[in-house]
Design an enzyme around this catalytic site. Structure first.
Site, PDB file in Angstrom:
ATOM      1  N   HIS A 162       0.932  -1.214  -0.172  1.00 55.35           N
ATOM      2  CA  HIS A 162       0.105   0.055  -0.013  1.00 55.35           C
ATOM      3  C   HIS A 162       0.732   1.210   0.087  1.00 55.35           C
ATOM      4  O   HIS A 162       0.198   2.186  -0.165  1.00 55.35           O
ATOM      5  CB  HIS A 162      -1.159   0.046   1.368  1.00 55.35           C
ATOM      6  CG  HIS A 162      -2.129  -1.001   1.058  1.00 55.35           C
ATOM      7  ND1 HIS A 162      -3.252  -0.598   1.004  1.00 55.35           N
ATOM      8  CD2 HIS A 162      -1.965  -2.329   1.145  1.00 55.35           C
ATOM      9  CE1 HIS A 162      -3.984  -1.656   0.790  1.00 55.35           C
ATOM     10  NE2 HIS A 162      -3.422  -2.863   1.092  1.00 55.35           N
ATOM     11  N   ASP A 370       3.547   9.718  -0.605  1.00 58.13           N
ATOM     12  CA  ASP A 370       2.306   8.792  -0.183  1.00 58.13           C
ATOM     13  C   ASP A 370       1.900   7.976  -1.137  1.00 58.13           C
ATOM     14  O   ASP A 370       1.930   8.168  -2.305  1.00 58.13           O
ATOM     15  CB  ASP A 370       1.022   9.728   0.083  1.00 58.13           C
ATOM     16  CG  ASP A 370       0.139   9.379   1.222  1.00 58.13           C
ATOM     17  OD1 ASP A 370       0.088   8.133   1.364  1.00 58.13           O
ATOM     18  OD2 ASP A 370      -0.636  10.328   1.919  1.00 58.13           O
TER      19      ASP A 370
HETATM   20  P1  ADP Z   1      -2.825   6.457   5.325  1.00 59.83           P
HETATM   21  O1  ADP Z   1      -2.960   5.074   4.831  1.00 59.83           O
HETATM   22  O2  ADP Z   1      -1.265   7.058   5.592  1.00 59.83           O
HETATM   23  O3  ADP Z   1      -3.309   6.608   6.959  1.00 59.83           O
HETATM   24  P2  ADP Z   1      -4.792   7.228   3.593  1.00 59.83           P
HETATM   25  O4  ADP Z   1      -5.058   8.891   3.382  1.00 59.83           O
HETATM   26  O5  ADP Z   1      -4.573   6.481   2.386  1.00 59.83           O
HETATM   27  O6  ADP Z   1      -3.558   7.520   4.577  1.00 59.83           O
HETATM   28  O7  ADP Z   1      -6.143   6.961   4.608  1.00 59.83           O
HETATM   29  C1  ADP Z   1      -6.374   7.451   5.808  1.00 59.83           C
HETATM   30  C2  ADP Z   1      -7.794   6.789   6.122  1.00 59.83           C
HETATM   31  O8  ADP Z   1      -8.049   7.278   7.529  1.00 59.83           O
HETATM   32  C3  ADP Z   1      -9.111   7.360   5.305  1.00 59.83           C
HETATM   33  O9  ADP Z   1      -9.779   6.681   4.858  1.00 59.83           O
HETATM   34  C4  ADP Z   1      -9.664   8.506   6.378  1.00 59.83           C
HETATM   35  O10 ADP Z   1     -10.829   8.590   6.247  1.00 59.83           O
HETATM   36  C5  ADP Z   1      -9.448   7.754   7.444  1.00 59.83           C
HETATM   37  N1  ADP Z   1      -9.072   8.750   8.704  1.00 59.83           N
HETATM   38  C6  ADP Z   1      -8.029  10.010   8.688  1.00 59.83           C
HETATM   39  N2  ADP Z   1      -8.178  10.479   9.758  1.00 59.83           N
HETATM   40  C7  ADP Z   1      -8.989  10.152  10.535  1.00 59.83           C
HETATM   41  C8  ADP Z   1      -9.925  10.475  11.579  1.00 59.83           C
HETATM   42  N3  ADP Z   1      -9.642  11.477  12.611  1.00 59.83           N
HETATM   43  N4  ADP Z   1     -10.796   9.549  12.069  1.00 59.83           N
HETATM   44  C9  ADP Z   1     -11.117   8.372  11.431  1.00 59.83           C
HETATM   45  N5  ADP Z   1     -10.620   8.239  10.255  1.00 59.83           N
HETATM   46  C10 ADP Z   1      -9.704   8.889   9.746  1.00 59.83           C
HETATM   47  O1  F6P Z   2      -1.156   2.624   4.152  1.00 60.77           O
HETATM   48  C1  F6P Z   2      -0.259   2.683   5.228  1.00 60.77           C
HETATM   49  C2  F6P Z   2      -0.507   2.211   6.648  1.00 60.77           C
HETATM   50  O2  F6P Z   2       0.563   1.658   7.437  1.00 60.77           O
HETATM   51  C3  F6P Z   2      -1.475   0.965   6.446  1.00 60.77           C
HETATM   52  O3  F6P Z   2      -1.022  -0.348   6.633  1.00 60.77           O
HETATM   53  C4  F6P Z   2      -2.478   1.350   7.964  1.00 60.77           C
HETATM   54  O4  F6P Z   2      -3.858   1.122   7.626  1.00 60.77           O
HETATM   55  C5  F6P Z   2      -2.185   2.860   7.932  1.00 60.77           C
HETATM   56  O5  F6P Z   2      -0.944   3.428   7.269  1.00 60.77           O
HETATM   57  C6  F6P Z   2      -2.108   3.175   9.596  1.00 60.77           C
HETATM   58  O6  F6P Z   2      -0.854   3.160   9.986  1.00 60.77           O
HETATM   59  P1  F6P Z   2      -0.976   2.113  11.694  1.00 60.77           P
HETATM   60  O7  F6P Z   2      -1.599   0.731  11.252  1.00 60.77           O
HETATM   61  O8  F6P Z   2       0.437   2.053  11.933  1.00 60.77           O
HETATM   62  O9  F6P Z   2      -1.690   2.501  12.345  1.00 60.77           O
END
Ligand code: ADP
Ligand code: F6P
Length: 471
Positions: A162, A370
């Site tokens: 991912h 990202d």
């Molecule tokens: P990462 O995988 O690095 O966390 P992404 O933007 O791909 O970044 O995904 C983040 C996910 O987490 C999104 O689906 C978003 O809606 C969710 N998310 C981010 N911040 C919050 C929050 N404060 N509360 C609930 N869900 C969240």
């Molecule tokens: O997308 C990268 C990632 O490490 C995912 O595996 C995971 O859903 C997200 O970021 C949140 O990170 P963590 O599981 O360390 O809270």
């Protein structure tokens, strides 16, 4: 032991234990891109999800969630420290994100990484039906495909990363680079977010093992390993439906009133992570206020930054710096009842997130690097009337798919400021045309199309669609 024809393995289960206001333990959906991507799929497929439940005690027995069996893998305090916080998030994570923070290398972390990967492989070997599909997710579990193949050669094994996969010159820094590649090569299909990542992987395999490798397939140990780009997506229809629900529309209106009915609302939603470019964004915003290009009364910024990996030093330092900077900006430019930045660190449910997306005129998604960034896609999906503007970093995987966004290089402070101003001052017709194009893309390439395209390639009935393989 009940067995499933589809077994998904990810470090995290789709739910997380947390403490309810009354002190009881409650389960809620884990924030993070991987869970957001896979949760909608599994609602419709009989499957087992193998993962960690978020604590360091014995593995809790969890009920099925939306028909999905949850199989917990326990982590001891040492596993948590050395596998999750250590090798996964202080070695691989920074290295895979352009080394924007310095990766650390410790032999003890590698031991833990191997140990935990073995535990996941053994769990999958137990719960997968004969001839079933095992789908391994992300950088925490790169050794699992090869370990599982040894235990269960009858399975079809997929691996999907991912996060970005770095260029050879960075990956080659890893002391255990050959073992990590070998682990991934245990899969029948190795999937990445972007074609560049698939290319990096093929180059590395050719260099390290001297075997024939192209960006589409690799010959190793008498087997063919397929390689491809499968940009992950979201449940576009679900987000659009949520954003049109009357209670969500009313909540968005209320949020805007609570902000003092400003002319413009800028929103950012991130995990608190140094890859997300939060500090660069705050600096750009603060300079625009200082120079008078942005007036605090007319424009309000909402920064949601949910804490993440909180015991890892680099994350603690980041949180302190972000909070100091938010305090400085509010102290310098805010007034009583009129802060320049509304800063929230709470996790929200999907409806509240949809209301926030609906309320925001500009969504600022400016990571330094990202894999994809699903927040950017969620915002677009929520803009059902084609209003709003997406400010998007060139270094998010999503930029390759949504070139109609206001694209910026977050390292270029002046460019970032210009991009933010362009999004704030966008001509409504031009902004609507951009949003329409991005929504149409997400309508076609949603989470179901991602799963279909990955799993059909894995079982040999489909092939990597060309339109998804170019960067
Ligand atoms: P990462 O995988 O690095 O966390 P992404 O933007 O791909 O970044 O995904 C983040 C996910 O987490 C999104 O689906 C978003 O809606 C969710 N998310 C981010 N911040 C919050 C929050 N404060 N509360 C609930 N869900 C969240
Ligand atoms: O997308 C990268 C990632 O490490 C995912 O595996 C995971 O859903 C997200 O970021 C949140 O990170 P963590 O599981 O360390 O809270």
């Amino acid at each position: 032991m009940r067995q499933s024809s589809l077994v998904v393995m990810a470090n995290r289960l789709p739910i997380d234990d947390s403490v309810a206001p009354d002190g009881a333990c409650e389960w809620r959906r884990s924030p993070g891109g991987l869970v957001s991507a896979l949760h909608p799929l599994l609602k419709h497929t009989p499957a087992t999800w193998i993962g960690w439940a978020g604590g360091t005690g014995p593995a809790p027995a969890l009920p099925d969630v939306d028909g999905v069996r949850l199989h917990t893998v326990p982590l001891t305090p040492e596993d948590f420290r050395d596998h999750y916080e250590g090798f996964a998030n202080a070695t691989l994570w920074p290295l895979y994100h352009d080394a924007v923070e310095q990766p650390e290398h410790h032999r003890r972390w590698w031991e833990a990484y191997q140990r935990v990967n073995r535990r996941f492989a053994e769990a999958a070997a137990e719960v997968a039906e004969p001839g079933g599909v095992a789908w391994v997710q992300d950088y925490h579990l790169q050794l699992v495909p090869a370990l599982l193949r040894e235990l269960r050669p009858d399975l079809r094994i997929g691996f999907f990363l991912h996060v970005p996969f770095p260029p050879p010159e960075l990956f080659m820094q890893l002391p255990r680079r050959a073992e990590l590649l070998r682990g991934m090569l245990g899969a029948d299909l190795v999937g990445f977010q972007r074609a560049q990542a698939a290319h990096n992987f093929a180059q590395l395999v050719a260099k390290v093992f001297g075997v024939p490798a192209t960006d589409r397939q690799i010959e190793v140990d008498g087997r063919t390993v397929r390689v491809g780009a499968f940009p992950v997506s979201i449940d576009t229809a679900e987000m659009a439906a949520l954003a049109t629900r009357p209670d969500v529309v009313a909540r968005a209106d209320q949020l805007r009133k609570d902000l003092g009915d400003p002319e413009h609302v800028i929103l950012s939603v991130d995990r608190m992570d140094y890859t997300k470019g939060i500090e660069h964004r705050l600096k750009a915003y603060s300079e625009l206020i200082a120079s008078g290009h942005v007036k605090v009364r007319d424009t309000v910024m909402v920064q949601v930054a949910v804490p993440s990996r909180e015991r890892v030093g680099q994350y603690q330092i980041l949180r302190d710096r972000v909070e100091r900077e938010v305090g400085r900006i509010n102290g310098e430019f805010g007034r009583v009842g009129e802060p320049a930045i509304h800063y929230l660190t709470q996790p929200f449910d999907r409806a509240e997130l949809a209301a926030l997306y609906r309320m925001a005129d500009v969504m600022a998604v400016t990571p330094l690097r990202d894999g994809m960034n699903l927040v950017a896609k969620e915002y677009v999906a929520a803009r059902v009337d084609d209003s709003g503007a997406l400010l998007l970093s060139e270094f998010a995987g999503a930029a390759a798919e949504m070139p109609e966004a206001y694209l910026v290089n977050p390292h270029d402070l002046e460019g970032l400021k210009q991009g933010l101003l362009a999004a704030l001052q966008a001509d409504p017709a031009d902004a609507a045309a951009r949003m329409r194009a991005m929504r149409a893309h997400l309508h076609r390439y949603d989470i179901r199309s991602w799963v279909r395209s990955y799993l059909s390639t894995l079982d040999g009935t489909g092939s990597v669609p060309h339109e998804l393989t170019t960067d």
